[in-house]
Structure formats: structure tokens, C-alpha cells
Design a protein around this motif. Structure first.
Motif: not given
Length: 378
Positions: A88, A90, A123
Motif C-alpha cells: 500500500t 505509505w 493506503g
């Protein structure tokens, strides 16, 4: 100094060391229990050169085990950069063009000097091989390249960062070997993540007949190794007809009239192959024919009657039906349509009528008007 004071100082000294040791342990990154398998973050099938390796130049701090990569052929700028593992988003830093992906277990990958990312949404999920951004020179103007690092960190993601020697699923193992610019000059080529996927588009749909020379377009995802195409037979699998091609087309007229299937074989950059077909698709530009000598029919007045004529023929797409004219005009025409060579006449007043027929086939071709009967109503 009393014995009591000396013991007290010793105890405090030991306690201080214990507390310092515990704090140091808490600050250490959590061990990576299962670091993900990494693929090269460069485009599949393209050779990229390590222009700066480990432990030299700017790669001498926590990011010792970093690689600067540039295309062997091409400008590098705006080349697509892909996720080396599933994770994901970050962090995104605009000034240096840095995307950092989190992969779990305190493991991260970093992609720096990007011209732009595909998203800055924290995310946002990426599958392995997904596009994360495009190579550029942000933070290092003048020399477009990708700075790539895999690292571990503490739970906050920033403290105790430690880069790790790189190993890629393509078979490239880049350990610590000592010295400056380790592995510099080495050429790396990324693999595809899956077999090529062939997509067809066109107005001529499988199972249909057409009298228009439609074009069938096709494109290949996860390709790059080339493609071959052929009508009504699978193209050979030994080598592509069009090396490096990722799209193409064919026309219905390529094989002439008939019922044909287009086959396309695509190669990925790592030699994987996919064979796909489109069709069969019919191509028919010949109109149907009707061979009927005019007949003379006598019908009772105001009485509907069934009238037939010889069926038309069409060797390719087949006869779809007939336009019908029934009236006094010897060259009359109308849009009246029946699917079979039979007509139930309406109630007719006394007089002389002509029954004219024009056949149509399933590809949209139209025959000529013909008088198949003279109808005398008494």
C-alpha cells in the motif's frame, strides 16, 4: 565512602544500563518474518543498467543497498515504474519524487526521482507489478533514473531504517561484495507478471455475416515480445512475425468471401505465449439470386389466398427473406417483407396485379426486383 553508598551507586549504574538496553531494543525494527519476493520495478522485457550500485556516492548511509537504474535504450524519463511487491502507498514526497510502499512486517520499498506518481492516496493498494509512477529526475535534475531501495524500519516507518541487499525473482542476486559501486554496470531485465492478454475490437462480431470490409483491431497487454496473425490457422509458435509489436489489425477482405476465424499469437517479453482467436466472422458481398419464370394466377375476388414462388439461393450467408410488391404497377416496389417464399394475399378487388419479389441475404446484400406472377382477380 561507605560500603552502602558504593553498593547503591553500583545498583543505579546497572539499572541505568538495563533501561538503556531496553530502550535500544524497543527502538529496533521488528524483525522481518517473511520479506516479500521482489520483482524488478522496471518495465517487463526492457534492459536497465545499474548506473550507481551499493556503497558509493549517495548510497553510503542507511540506504547503502540502493540501486540507481536507467534504461539501456531510451530516455528513461517517463518510463513506467511498477511495484516490486504487493503493498500500500505509505508515503509520497513531491520534492524528490519519492513513493514508499509498505508491505507489512515493517518492510518497505522506495522509488525515488519519479516525474509523477499514479496516486498520492495514502493506503492505496498495489498488486505486484502495478504501475506506481513514471521515472524522472526530481531531486536529481539532469539525469533521469530510478533510485530503488528496500528497507526495514521501526513501527513508525522512519526511525531505525536499514536498507537490505537486493534479490529479485528474475534471478538476480545482488549481495554485499565489498568496495564502491557494487554491481555497477550490471544490466537487469524485468520479467512479465503473467501471460500476454489479447483483446479484440471491431464492428464485425463473431457469428455474424457482413458485406462491409470491417477492420478487426487487436492489442496485447503484458506483451512486448511480438505477435503473429493468420486466418483460419494457428500461426507458428517458433518466432513472431512482427517482433516487439503489441497491436495490429486484420480486414474481412483479407481472405475473401466466406466464414473465417482470425488467430493471433502474442509473445511476452520473457517468451511467454498466448494464442487467441476471433470469429468465425462471415464476409459476403454477393447478392442472393432468384430464378423464377413469371406465372399467371387467377384468384377469386375479396378472398385471401396463399401464393408461393421459387426460393432464392445464396451460397454464403443464406437468404434472409424477400421484399414484396403486390399491386397494379409493373415496376412497383415496397418495403413489405416476408421471410419465406410465400404470401397470404389481402382481399383484392377485381383487376390485374403484379407480384414482384426482391431477395435479401443475411449479410445485407440485396438482389434485384423480379416479377414472379401476374395475378388476375375476377
Amino acid at each position: 565512602m561507605s560500603l552502602h553508598s558504593t553498593c547503591r551507586r553500583s545498583a543505579l549504574f546497572v539499572l541505568g544500563w538495563l533501561i538503556a538496553g531496553m530502550l535500544a531494543l524497543l527502538g529496533q525494527p521488528t524483525p522481518v518474518l517473511a520479506a516479500p519476493t521482489l520483482v524488478l520495478p522496471t518495465p517487463p522485457g526492457e534492459p536497465w543498467r545499474i548506473i550507481q550500485g551499493y556503497a558509493c556516492g549517495t548510497h553510503n548511509g542507511w540506504d547503502r543497498y540502493s540501486l540507481d537504474l536507467a534504461q539501456v535504450h531510451g530516455p528513461t524519463y517517463n518510463a513506467p515504474i511498477r511495484a516490486a511487491a504487493a503493498g500500500t502507498l505509505w508515503h509520497w514526497e513531491a520534492r524528490s519524487g519519492t513513493v514508499i510502499l509498505a508491505h507489512g512486517n515493517n518492510f518497505f520499498t522506495m522509488y525515488t526521482h519519479l516525474s509523477r506518481p499514479v496516486t498520492t492516496e495514502r493506503g492505496f493498494p498495489f498488486a505486484v507489478g502495478d504501475l506506481v509512477g513514471y521515472a524522472g529526475d526530481r531531486g536529481s535534475p539532469g539525469i533521469p533514473h530510478l533510485h530503488f531501495t528496500a528497507f526495514t524500519a521501526a513501527n513508525n516507518g522512519w526511525s531505525q531504517r536499514q536498507s537490505v541487499p537486493l534479490r529479485f525473482a528474475e534471478g538476480y542476486d545482488l549481495p554485499e561484495i565489498g568496495g564502491c559501486n557494487q554491481h555497477g554496470g550490471k544490466i537487469l531485465t524485468a520479467m512479465a507478471m503473467q501471460d500476454p492478454v489479447i483483446t479484440f475490437t471491431g464492428e464485425g462480431q463473431p457469428g455474424g455475416w457482413y458485406n462491409v470490409d470491417h477492420q478487426i483491431d487487436f492489442s496485447v497487454a503484458w506483451g512486448g515480445g511480438g505477435l503473429s496473425q493468420a486466418w483460419d490457422a494457428e500461426p507458428p509458435a517458433d518466432a513472431p512475425m512482427f517482433p516487439a509489436a503489441i497491436d495490429g489489425y486484420a480486414r474481412l477482405s483479407d481472405m475473401g468471401e466466406g466464414w473465417h476465424t482470425l488467430y493471433v499469437r502474442a509473445w511476452g517479453p520473457d517468451g511467454r505465449q498466448t494464442l487467441a482467436s476471433y470469429g468465425p466472422v462471415g464476409y459476403d458481398i454477393s447478392p442472393p439470386t432468384l430464378d423464377a419464370a413469371p406465372a399467371e394466377l387467377r384468384l377469386p375476388r375479396l378472398q385471401p389466398t396463399s401464393v408461393t414462388w421459387p426460393a432464392a439461393s445464396d451460397a454464403l450467408s443464406g437468404v434472409a427473406g424477400y421484399r414484396i410488391y403486390l399491386g397494379p404497377d409493373p415496376v412497383g416496389e415496397s418495403e413489405w417483407f416476408v421471410t419465406e417464399p410465400v404470401l397470404m394475399t389481402p382481399p383484392l378487388m377485381p383487376g390485374v396485379y403484379v407480384l414482384r419479389v426482391k431477395p435479401l441475404d443475411n449479410a445485407g446484400n440485396i438482389g434485384t426486383w423480379q416479377t414472379v406472377a401476374t395475378v388476375i382477380v375476377e
